[in-house]
Design a protein around this motif. Structure first.
Motif, PDB file in Angstrom:
ATOM      1  N   UNK A  56       0.793  -1.046   0.033  1.00 27.93           N
ATOM      2  CA  UNK A  56      -0.144  -0.021  -0.162  1.00 27.93           C
ATOM      3  C   UNK A  56       1.028   1.209  -0.037  1.00 27.93           C
ATOM      4  N   UNK A  57       0.305   2.412  -0.534  1.00 26.76           N
ATOM      5  CA  UNK A  57       1.220   3.523  -0.351  1.00 26.76           C
ATOM      6  C   UNK A  57       1.647   3.999   0.761  1.00 26.76           C
ATOM      7  N   UNK A  58       2.806   4.657   1.090  1.00 29.28           N
ATOM      8  CA  UNK A  58       3.392   5.087   2.127  1.00 29.28           C
ATOM      9  C   UNK A  58       2.616   6.123   2.905  1.00 29.28           C
ATOM     10  N   UNK A  59       2.838   6.596   4.235  1.00 27.53           N
ATOM     11  CA  UNK A  59       2.009   7.732   4.637  1.00 27.53           C
ATOM     12  C   UNK A  59       2.786   8.964   4.607  1.00 27.53           C
ATOM     13  N   UNK A  60       2.381   9.972   4.914  1.00 27.59           N
ATOM     14  CA  UNK A  60       3.238  11.246   4.739  1.00 27.59           C
ATOM     15  C   UNK A  60       4.576  11.295   5.581  1.00 27.59           C
ATOM     16  N   UNK A  61       4.090  10.684   6.901  1.00 31.29           N
ATOM     17  CA  UNK A  61       5.219  10.655   7.888  1.00 31.29           C
ATOM     18  C   UNK A  61       6.607   9.986   7.618  1.00 31.29           C
ATOM     19  N   UNK A  62       6.418   8.746   6.735  1.00 36.40           N
ATOM     20  CA  UNK A  62       7.429   8.185   6.184  1.00 36.40           C
ATOM     21  C   UNK A  62       8.019   8.787   4.903  1.00 36.40           C
ATOM     22  N   UNK A  63       7.352   9.482   4.134  1.00 34.52           N
ATOM     23  CA  UNK A  63       7.971  10.135   3.065  1.00 34.52           C
ATOM     24  C   UNK A  63       8.680  11.192   3.767  1.00 34.52           C
ATOM     25  N   UNK A  64       8.148  11.854   4.595  1.00 37.13           N
ATOM     26  CA  UNK A  64       9.083  13.133   5.145  1.00 37.13           C
ATOM     27  C   UNK A  64      10.316  12.406   5.904  1.00 37.13           C
ATOM     28  N   UNK A  65      10.500  11.589   6.529  1.00 31.16           N
ATOM     29  CA  UNK A  65      11.547  10.970   7.133  1.00 31.16           C
ATOM     30  C   UNK A  65      12.511  10.857   6.257  1.00 31.16           C
ATOM     31  N   UNK A  66      12.137  10.115   5.019  1.00 29.44           N
ATOM     32  CA  UNK A  66      13.121   9.703   4.003  1.00 29.44           C
ATOM     33  C   UNK A  66      13.745  10.899   3.247  1.00 29.44           C
ATOM     34  N   UNK A  67      12.796  11.873   2.836  1.00 29.35           N
ATOM     35  CA  UNK A  67      13.096  12.955   2.196  1.00 29.35           C
ATOM     36  C   UNK A  67      13.894  14.117   3.183  1.00 29.35           C
ATOM     37  N   UNK A  68      13.491  14.295   4.419  1.00 26.71           N
ATOM     38  CA  UNK A  68      14.003  15.445   5.080  1.00 26.71           C
ATOM     39  C   UNK A  68      15.540  15.648   5.116  1.00 26.71           C
ATOM     40  N   UNK A  69      16.329  14.778   5.166  1.00 23.72           N
ATOM     41  CA  UNK A  69      17.896  15.246   5.202  1.00 23.72           C
ATOM     42  C   UNK A  69      18.165  16.002   3.567  1.00 23.72           C
ATOM     43  N   UNK A  70      17.684  15.612   2.519  1.00 21.63           N
ATOM     44  CA  UNK A  70      17.890  16.137   1.254  1.00 21.63           C
ATOM     45  C   UNK A  70      17.415  17.555   1.347  1.00 21.63           C
ATOM     46  N   UNK A  71      16.185  17.810   1.779  1.00 19.44           N
ATOM     47  CA  UNK A  71      15.361  18.961   1.704  1.00 19.44           C
ATOM     48  C   UNK A  71      15.809  19.992   2.686  1.00 19.44           C
TER      49      UNK A  71
END
Length: 352
Positions: free
Chosen positions: A277-292
């Motif tokens: 199933x698609x990931x929630x925004x919490x997981x996306x944010x955790x993965x993307x945060x270092x780059x952003x």
């Protein structure tokens, strides 16, 4: 036993399979729904390979999201080129096509959102000074909506492992071509931005371009392309340090801006598309945060802007989930900083 996943390009599911996968979880409720958004990077297209993603499909994603998206900027994607005529002028067809989409949206019939309020086209800048005639044709075709030209310069020597999916295939060192620098100078003279999409190891070429043509406003897409598939898989922290060093040096060029997004693309190696199933925004944010956060720290909010990169990033999540993730990443920012990241910088750079 199933075969191990092998990255084969920018698409994992076709439109029908993607819709079924996304339907596996309900849409998230929008965080900070009152925060105005300008989406400075999305595509519109229809062809046999990529399927249909036109005005109605994009509006469906935005309306489902619950976010307050006010204006958008269309990014070239080799859509609806002219089928005949001189080769350099064929991209004018894309500008004509998007102007029609913008006119539909501007009618108000589809709601207050103004889709493709500005657009980024394509032209072969290696024509040097001769590109002026093409650019003038695109400016005329855009009816005041053309803001710049994008050069998709993403190149890698391991192209068979990474996937030759980038339009306008270019040779290595494309951004170092003196003729392209001449074309970029013409862009600046005409008041148009220079936009580019590169992989992280090509960022020194962008730095060289920015210093060679300091009068050009340059926008780097997708957080500088920190790919992590093929020969780069399993080396995330090592490559993060390389990418961060390049980004910090690039930020010393005051004429360069950066778009914060695109990390839902498959070649960034987060593999959210492989979930049941698609990931929630919490997981996306955790993965993307270092780059952003690294990019924001380097460029500042006045030279950084969040983007959706839809429908390409739709391979990883819903439109609303993506913006929730970006809002989570910016959670500790001030109201003024959020205004810049979500709307203000894009409005200024694209003259909205």
């Amino acid at each position: 036993m199933s075969e191990p996943y092998v990255y084969r390009g920018a698409t994992y599911r076709d439109p029908a399979a993607l819709a079924e996968w996304l339907a596996g979880t309900p849409p998230e409720e929008a965080l900070e729904p009152q925060l105005a958004i300008v989406d400075p990077h999305h595509h519109i297209w229809e062809n046999s390979k990529r399927g249909r993603y036109l005005l109605h499909e994009f509006l469906a994603d935005v309306n489902e999201s619950g976010h307050d998206v006010r204006r958008t900027v269309f990014a070239e994607c080799e859509a609806m080129y002219r089928a005949d005529g001189p080769e350099p002028f064929r991209p004018v067809g894309e500008v004509e096509f998007v102007r029609g989409v913008a006119a539909m949206s501007a009618s108000g019939q589809y709601g207050p959102l103004r889709v493709a309020h500005r657009m980024i086209g394509h032209a072969d800048l290696t024509l040097g000074g001769a590109v002026r005639e093409v650019l003038e044709a695109e400016i005329d075709a855009g009816g005041g909506r053309l803001s710049g030209i994008r050069v998709c310069a993403a190149w890698d020597g391991h192209h068979e492992e990474i996937g030759r999916y980038v339009a306008h295939q270019v040779p290595p060192g494309h951004l170092l071509n003196p003729a392209l620098h001449e074309g970029a100078a013409v862009l600046a003279e005409l008041g148009l931005n220079f936009e580019t999409w590169v992989f992280f190891h090509q960022l020194p070429d962008v730095i060289a371009l920015a210093r060679a043509v300091p009068q050009a406003t340059i926008i780097v897409d997708h957080v500088g392309g920190p790919i992590c598939v093929g020969p780069y898989a399993g080396r995330r922290q090592e490559l993060f340090e390389v990418w961060r060093g390049h980004m910090r040096e690039l930020a010393t060029c005051s004429n360069v801006h950066v778009k914060l997004g695109g990390l839902g693309m498959l070649h960034f190696g987060f593999d959210f598309q492989l979930r049941d199933v698609p990931p929630p925004s919490t997981e996306l944010a955790a993965a993307w945060r270092p780059y952003m956060e690294t990019a924001i720290e380097a460029f500042g909010v006045e030279r950084a802007m969040f983007e959706s990169n839809f429908p390409v990033d739709k391979q990883s999540c819903r439109y609303g989930t993506l913006w929730n993730a970006l809002k989570r990443i910016a959670g500790n920012a001030s109201a003024k900083e959020k205004e810049a990241l979500f709307a203000g910088t894009a409005s200024r750079v694209y003259r909205l």
